[in-house]
Motif scaffolding. Structure first.
Motif, PDB file in Angstrom:
ATOM      1  N   LYS A   1       0.804  -1.223   0.000  1.00  0.00           N
ATOM      2  CA  LYS A   1       0.000   0.000   0.000  1.00  0.00           C
ATOM      3  C   LYS A   1       0.837   1.273   0.000  1.00  0.00           C
ATOM      4  O   LYS A   1       0.353   2.337  -0.395  1.00  0.00           O
ATOM      5  CB  LYS A   1      -0.921   0.023   1.225  1.00  0.00           C
ATOM      6  N   PHE A   2       2.082   1.181   0.455  1.00  0.00           N
ATOM      7  CA  PHE A   2       2.920   2.364   0.601  1.00  0.00           C
ATOM      8  C   PHE A   2       4.303   2.106  -0.004  1.00  0.00           C
ATOM      9  O   PHE A   2       4.793   0.986  -0.011  1.00  0.00           O
ATOM     10  CB  PHE A   2       3.079   2.736   2.077  1.00  0.00           C
ATOM     11  N   MET A   3       4.923   3.182  -0.490  1.00  0.00           N
ATOM     12  CA  MET A   3       6.259   3.063  -1.058  1.00  0.00           C
ATOM     13  C   MET A   3       7.090   4.293  -0.681  1.00  0.00           C
ATOM     14  O   MET A   3       6.607   5.425  -0.756  1.00  0.00           O
ATOM     15  CB  MET A   3       6.187   2.960  -2.589  1.00  0.00           C
ATOM     16  N   ARG A   4       8.309   4.030  -0.286  1.00  0.00           N
ATOM     17  CA  ARG A   4       9.240   5.134  -0.052  1.00  0.00           C
ATOM     18  C   ARG A   4       9.871   5.505  -1.379  1.00  0.00           C
ATOM     19  O   ARG A   4      10.443   4.657  -2.064  1.00  0.00           O
ATOM     20  CB  ARG A   4      10.310   4.744   0.960  1.00  0.00           C
ATOM     21  N   VAL A   5       9.773   6.780  -1.769  1.00  0.00           N
ATOM     22  CA  VAL A   5      10.271   7.228  -3.069  1.00  0.00           C
ATOM     23  C   VAL A   5      11.374   8.281  -2.941  1.00  0.00           C
ATOM     24  O   VAL A   5      11.934   8.718  -3.940  1.00  0.00           O
ATOM     25  CB  VAL A   5       9.126   7.788  -3.930  1.00  0.00           C
ATOM     26  N   HIS A   6      11.664   8.671  -1.707  1.00  0.00           N
ATOM     27  CA  HIS A   6      12.645   9.723  -1.452  1.00  0.00           C
ATOM     28  C   HIS A   6      13.069   9.589  -0.002  1.00  0.00           C
ATOM     29  O   HIS A   6      12.330   9.028   0.815  1.00  0.00           O
ATOM     30  CB  HIS A   6      11.987  11.088  -1.709  1.00  0.00           C
ATOM     31  N   ARG A   7      14.254  10.058   0.337  1.00  0.00           N
ATOM     32  CA  ARG A   7      14.676   9.950   1.739  1.00  0.00           C
ATOM     33  C   ARG A   7      13.753  10.729   2.666  1.00  0.00           C
ATOM     34  O   ARG A   7      13.716  10.478   3.879  1.00  0.00           O
ATOM     35  CB  ARG A   7      16.123  10.425   1.903  1.00  0.00           C
ATOM     36  N   SER A   8      12.939  11.638   2.089  1.00  0.00           N
ATOM     37  CA  SER A   8      12.035  12.448   2.905  1.00  0.00           C
ATOM     38  C   SER A   8      10.557  12.154   2.680  1.00  0.00           C
ATOM     39  O   SER A   8       9.709  12.818   3.268  1.00  0.00           O
ATOM     40  CB  SER A   8      12.279  13.944   2.633  1.00  0.00           C
TER      41      SER A   8
END
Length: 252
Positions: free
Chosen positions: A204-211
Motif C-alpha cells: 500500500k505504501f512506497m518510499r520514493v525519497h529519503r524524505s
C-alpha cells in the motif's frame, strides 16, 4: 537466453545508436531496423521478434499507436514486448498503459540502455520458466486479519491513524508529518521515517525519497521522476528509482 530485437526510430542518428547498443549486448540479436512504425509492422509479419526498441513521435503511425495494434497479441503471450525510446517524458503514463516493459528518455547512455535490456531479459526468463510441480494440498492455516491502521505518538498521547486516510508522509529531522485525506493539518509525530516505513504494508505504501513515503492508491499522476498526489508534487530520488520502476511497469 537470447532475445531477437528490432529498432524503430525516424531519426537516423537515434536509430543508429540504438542499433549499436543492441549489437553490443551479448543476449540481444538485432534482426531489423526501421525508420517508421509502418515499416516495422510489415517486418513483424515476416519474422518472430521478442523485443522492440520503439520511438514514440513518428509520422504516419506513432509508437503508442503501434503498441496498441500489437496489444492483443501481447495479451495472448505471443507478441513482442516494447521498450520505448523518446525525448519526451510526458508520454510515460501512455507508455505504461500499453504495458511497455520500460521507458528510455533520450539522450540515454549504454548503462541506461543495458538496465532496460536486463529488465526485458528477466521478464522473458520469468515467463519461460518451467511451471513448478503441483504441491500437495496442506491443511488450511488460520491467519490473523491484516492490520488496517497504526498508532502514532502525538504530543502526550497515542493516536490511531487508518492506512486508508494517509496521503503521504514527510520526514523531518526528528519528526514525521503524516498528511491525511480530508484534513488541512498534518499529524506531527516524534518518530523516524524509517521506523514508520517498517510499520506500513509494502503493498500500500512506497518510499520514493529519503524524505517521503507515498500511499500508492492516492497517486493521481506520475512521471519517471515525480509523483502527484492532489496538489503536491513529490520527487523520486535516484536511490528509490529501481523500486519505483517496478511499480511504473504495473501502471495501467
Amino acid at each position: 537466453m537470447n532475445l531477437t530485437c528490432i529498432a524503430v526510430d525516424d531519426e537516423p542518428l537515434a536509430l543508429g545508436l540504438v542499433s549499436v547498443f543492441i549489437e553490443k549486448t551479448p543476449f540481444l540479436t538485432l534482426v531489423g531496423k526501421y525508420s517508421s512504425a509502418v515499416e516495422a509492422l510489415q517486418g513483424l509479419h515476416d519474422q518472430k521478434v521478442d523485443l522492440i526498441f520503439l520511438d514514440i513521435q513518428m509520422p504516419d503511425l506513432t509508437g503508442i499507436e503501434l503498441a496498441r495494434v500489437l496489444g492483443q497479441a501481447q495479451q495472448n503471450g505471443a507478441g513482442p514486448r516494447i521498450i520505448f525510446t523518446t525525448a519526451f517524458n510526458n508520454f510515460a503514463i501512455e507508455g505504461y498503459k500499453v504495458d511497455a516493459l520500460d521507458y528510455l528518455l533520450k539522450p540515454f547512455n549504454y548503462e541506461e540502455f543495458l538496465r532496460a535490456a536486463n529488465k526485458a531479459k528477466a521478464y522473458f526468463e520469468l515467463i519461460n520458466r518451467p511451471a513448478p510441480a503441483p504441491a500437495v494440498a496442506a491443511a488450511p492455516v488460520a491467519t490473523e486479519p491484516e492490520e488496517d491502521s497504526l498508532f502514532l505518538k502525538v504530543e502526550y498521547q497515542l493516536v490511531r491513524v487508518a492506512f486508508k486516510d494517509i496521503l503521504y508522509i514527510e520526514g523531518l529531522k526528528d519528526y514525521v508529518k503524516v498528511h491525511l485525506q480530508g484534513s488541512n493539518k498534518p499529524i506531527l509525530s516524534l518518530t523516524s521515517l524509517k521506523a514508520l516505513e517498517d510499520k506500513l504494508p509494502a503493498r500500500k505504501f512506497m518510499r520514493v525519497h529519503r524524505s517521503f513515503i507515498v500511499s500508492l492508491d492516492k497517486i493521481s499522476s506520475l512521471t519517471r521522476n515525480s509523483i502527484q498526489i492532489g496538489t503536491m508534487t513529490i520527487p523520486v530520488s535516484d536511490q528509490y528509482k529501481d523500486a519505483f520502476s517496478v511499480f511504473l511497469s504495473k501502471w495501467t
